[in-house]
Design a protein around this motif. Structure first.
Motif, PDB file in Angstrom:
ATOM      1  N   GLN A  45       0.848  -1.190   0.000  1.00 25.69           N
ATOM      2  CA  GLN A  45       0.000   0.000   0.000  1.00 25.69           C
ATOM      3  C   GLN A  45       0.884   1.239   0.000  1.00 25.69           C
ATOM      4  OE1 GLN A  45      -2.889   0.180   3.193  1.00 25.69           O
ATOM      5  NE2 GLN A  45      -3.952   1.891   2.236  1.00 25.69           N
ATOM      6  N   ILE A  46       0.528   2.180  -0.863  1.00 22.71           N
ATOM      7  CA  ILE A  46       1.294   3.425  -0.940  1.00 22.71           C
ATOM      8  C   ILE A  46       0.433   4.572  -0.413  1.00 22.71           C
ATOM      9  CG2 ILE A  46       2.438   5.064  -2.502  1.00 22.71           C
ATOM     10  CD1 ILE A  46       3.112   2.745  -4.342  1.00 22.71           C
ATOM     11  N   ALA A  75       4.891   6.710   2.060  1.00 24.06           N
ATOM     12  CA  ALA A  75       4.999   5.509   2.889  1.00 24.06           C
ATOM     13  C   ALA A  75       4.624   4.304   2.040  1.00 24.06           C
ATOM     14  CB  ALA A  75       4.081   5.604   4.098  1.00 24.06           C
ATOM     15  N   LEU A 116       3.811   0.411   2.609  1.00 21.60           N
ATOM     16  CA  LEU A 116       3.559  -0.665   3.570  1.00 21.60           C
ATOM     17  C   LEU A 116       3.517  -1.970   2.806  1.00 21.60           C
ATOM     18  CD1 LEU A 116       2.508  -1.770   6.398  1.00 21.60           C
ATOM     19  CD2 LEU A 116       0.232  -1.447   5.464  1.00 21.60           C
ATOM     20  N   ASP A 151       6.249  -4.608   7.018  1.00 25.12           N
ATOM     21  CA  ASP A 151       7.265  -3.566   7.113  1.00 25.12           C
ATOM     22  C   ASP A 151       6.764  -2.326   6.390  1.00 25.12           C
ATOM     23  OD1 ASP A 151       9.358  -4.428   8.622  1.00 25.12           O
ATOM     24  OD2 ASP A 151      10.380  -5.430   6.984  1.00 25.12           O
ATOM     25  N   VAL A 152       7.037  -1.181   6.982  1.00 20.86           N
ATOM     26  CA  VAL A 152       6.686   0.062   6.297  1.00 20.86           C
ATOM     27  C   VAL A 152       7.956   0.880   6.122  1.00 20.86           C
ATOM     28  CG1 VAL A 152       6.145   1.416   8.362  1.00 20.86           C
ATOM     29  CG2 VAL A 152       5.034   1.962   6.214  1.00 20.86           C
TER      30      VAL A 152
END
Lengths: 327, 313
Positions: A189-190, A198, A200, A206-207
């Protein structure tokens, strides 16, 4: 940027060594057709990459030996290949005898490896070098890996340190960086806030929170498993430079000198072209680049668990202790 | 009358000006982005010797801070016996618990109820907590499941939600867009990606360790509602019915007022609320490691097995 990319893509196709006359992939036409599309913008004016994206594909990172000098497959070849791969990896098959059957208990229910190749039917995710293979390691990297392998062979069950980082729930190869398709948890996911992006990763949750303000990397002596990322925009492409790796999470032989460049370009409402270049002169004899489409998904990412209810590590070590006693 | 009106107008203008104060994100909402630290020595619950006293005077706060900082400093307390000294090996190098009380000088982070204490558990929650305690006392070293969630590197109480000051790793980073907010906690490197679009919570059969968070703006305050907890991670006795409401208000360039309300009718006899003024931190947040080089879990269990063998002989 998009049209330049499409042009480059076209040029690569033209230069592609020795494809069969019928091998020009219709995928290329599919990519270059909607030329007029421009990515939407976030409120602060960045090209909008937000959302949940997924990258499963049956296209391997490296070109299989059987396709040695074949950069693209025809539609028919692709269909045959997909059929063969799906048959080979299918863990719900029950035709291998008792032991294989037990090994297949981690079955298709858990997997999400996709059921098709990348749209252009390239035979490898690696686009450079043109042979689609990870370049040879340098002599010193080869020595380092061989020593490590020899050590692991002797000490694989001495303690947790002999086990893989994935088994230890410390880091997972597909989660990266760079991010690669894996057997499952292929979503990311951006989120883009002013000045930051970010990313994820579903795998091992992990992010990375990546600053875009042009600040320098952290001091050289600060080393992190997943390095220190810095982002900037080149046209509509988000470019993320990562250095300061500790080298503990080695990517195909990379070490602490890895300089990773990731490029995210949204080429259509549904696709981000994700490209990464591995440059590590002490590990590889030349830099190399891979390209993976990230496809938009309406699925959401649920919580990830690695150690929870996972007895593998302990059982492996306990098994080794029991075997020692028996001797 | 005219003077009163003038004052009134002045107050209105002041309020309006104040509402302009927080820096704004491109979408017009207050900008909460940045790295924030909630390190403080103010305890969650009011210490018994301060019962009845809601705030400290500046002088009392100075004395209190010195007392607490001295008491906490494990490097100053080496007069103990050898074994205790070894137990203090995890020393001040590792700690980042702050040296100050919160700016309001309140004696507890809990602001409601007025006594600054967590309300009593319901009878069924008391029973549940007691049973768990008894079970753990008997089985503490049977296997990893009996060790704390933090020892197992699954979740950390202070990483939340809700986020609480802890002994170290007290930073969190907020990233904000029109449609979602990311809260990335330094402790155990958990990130919550919180949708703001008014989407409903997950189906009630979907349960997660850190619940399902949804956010919205109430004027200049970001409100995050979290439900769908699995209940495996318990906040001072909470269960899966916990409904957590967090409120983030940027009250000055360097201060974010973080408030959360705990509402769990099957666990607590009444809701309770906590306020923590959180301060801007320079950062950066470095990588977090929990299992890496951490032998505590294996050693605790191996120690227990060795002790059993000794007893058996």
């Amino acid at each position: 940027m998009l049209s330049r990319w499409a042009t480059l893509f076209g040029a690569v196709l033209l230069l592609a060594p020795g494809p069969l006359p019928g091998a020009t992939p219709p995928g290329a036409a599919r990519v270059s057709a909607p030329q007029k599309w421009t990515p939407p913008r976030t409120p602060d004016g960045q090209p909008d990459l937000e959302g949940v994206w997924t990258n499963p594909t049956l296209t391997p990172l490296e070109r299989p030996a059987e396709f040695a000098s074949k950069e693209f497959l025809t539609e028919q070849e692709a269909a045959d290949y997909v059929k063969r791969v799906l048959q080979r990896v299918n863990s719900d098959r029950r035709d291998g005898g008792t032991q294989v059957d037990v090994d297949r208990s981690y079955n298709e229910f858990w997997r999400d490896r996709g059921n098709d190749l990348v749209a252009d039917r390239r035979t490898s995710l690696i686009v450079d070098p043109p042979d689609g293979r990870v370049p040879p390691l340098t002599p010193e990297a080869r020595k380092r890996l061989e020593e490590r392998r020899a050590w692991i062979e002797e000490h694989a069950t001495d303690g947790p340190e002999g086990r893989s980082l994935g088994e230890r729930c410390i880091s997972w190869a597909p989660a990266g960086p760079p991010m690669l398709p894996g057997p499952y948890n292929n979503q990311l996911q951006i989120v883009q806030g002013p000045g930051y992006v970010a990313i994820l990763n579903e795998m091992i949750h992990d992010v990375r929170v990546i600053p875009l303000d042009g600040r320098p990397h952290v001091a050289q002596q600060i080393r992190q498993m997943r390095g220190d990322p810095r982002g900037h925009w080149e046209g509509s492409t988000l470019v993320v430079d990562t250095t300061n790796f500790s080298g503990e999470a080695s990517f195909r032989g990379s070490d602490a000198n890895l300089h990773l460049t990731e490029r995210f370009t949204r080429v259509s409402p549904e696709v981000i072209q994700y490209e990464f270049t591995v440059d590590d002169p002490t590990a590889f004899t030349k830099p190399w680049t891979a390209r993976i489409p990230l496809n938009k998904t309406s699925e959401r990412i649920y919580e990830y668990a690695c150690h929870e209810g996972n007895y593998a590590l302990m059982d492996i070590l306990a098994g080794a202790r029991a075997a020692e006693k028996k001797k | 009358m005219a003077r009163i009106l003038a004052i009134f107008a002045f107050v209105l203008a002041a309020i309006a000006a104040d509402q302009q104060t927080p820096p704004r994100a491109p979408d017009g909402h207050p900008d909460l982005q940045g790295i924030w630290s909630n390190a403080t020595i103010t305890p969650l619950e009011r210490p018994s010797d301060l019962a009845g006293k809601q705030t400290l005077t500046p002088e009392e706060a100075t004395v209190y801070e010195k007392q607490v900082v001295d008491r906490n400093n494990v490097d100053n307390n080496r007069k103990e016996k050898t074994e205790r000294d070894v137990a203090l090996a995890y020393n001040e190098v590792w700690y980042d618990r702050g040296t100050k009380v919160v700016t309001s000088r309140r004696t507890s982070l809990i602001v409601d109820p007025a006594d600054g204490m967590i309300p009593a558990l319901t009878p069924e929650a008391q029973k549940r907590v007691q049973e768990t305690q008894t079970w753990i006392a008997e089985h503490a070293t049977d296997g990893p499941e009996e060790r704390s969630l933090a020892e197992r590197c699954l979740v950390w109480r202070t990483a939340g939600p809700p986020m609480l000051p802890g002994p170290y790793n007290n930073n969190f980073q907020i990233l904000q867009t029109r449609d979602q907010v990311v809260i990335f906690s330094e402790m155990i490197h958990d990130a919550r990606v919180i949708p703001l679009g008014g989407s409903p919570h997950l189906a009630s059969n979907m349960r997660q360790w850190i619940g399902d968070s949804r956010g919205h703006w109430e004027r200049d305050t970001l409100v995050v509602d979290t439900t769908n907890f699995s209940g495996k991670y318990s906040l001072r006795g909470s269960d899966q019915n916990l409904r957590l409401t967090e409120r983030f208000t940027r009250v000055s360039p360097d201060t974010l007022l973080y408030e959360f309300a705990v509402d769990d009718p099957t666990a607590f006899t009444r809701p309770w609320t906590v306020q923590i003024p959180v301060t801007k931190s320079q950062g950066p947040i470095y990588e977090y490691a929990c299992h890496e080089g951490n032998y505590a879990m294996v050693d605790i269990l191996a120690g227990a097995r060795a002790a059993e063998k000794k007893t058996a002989k």
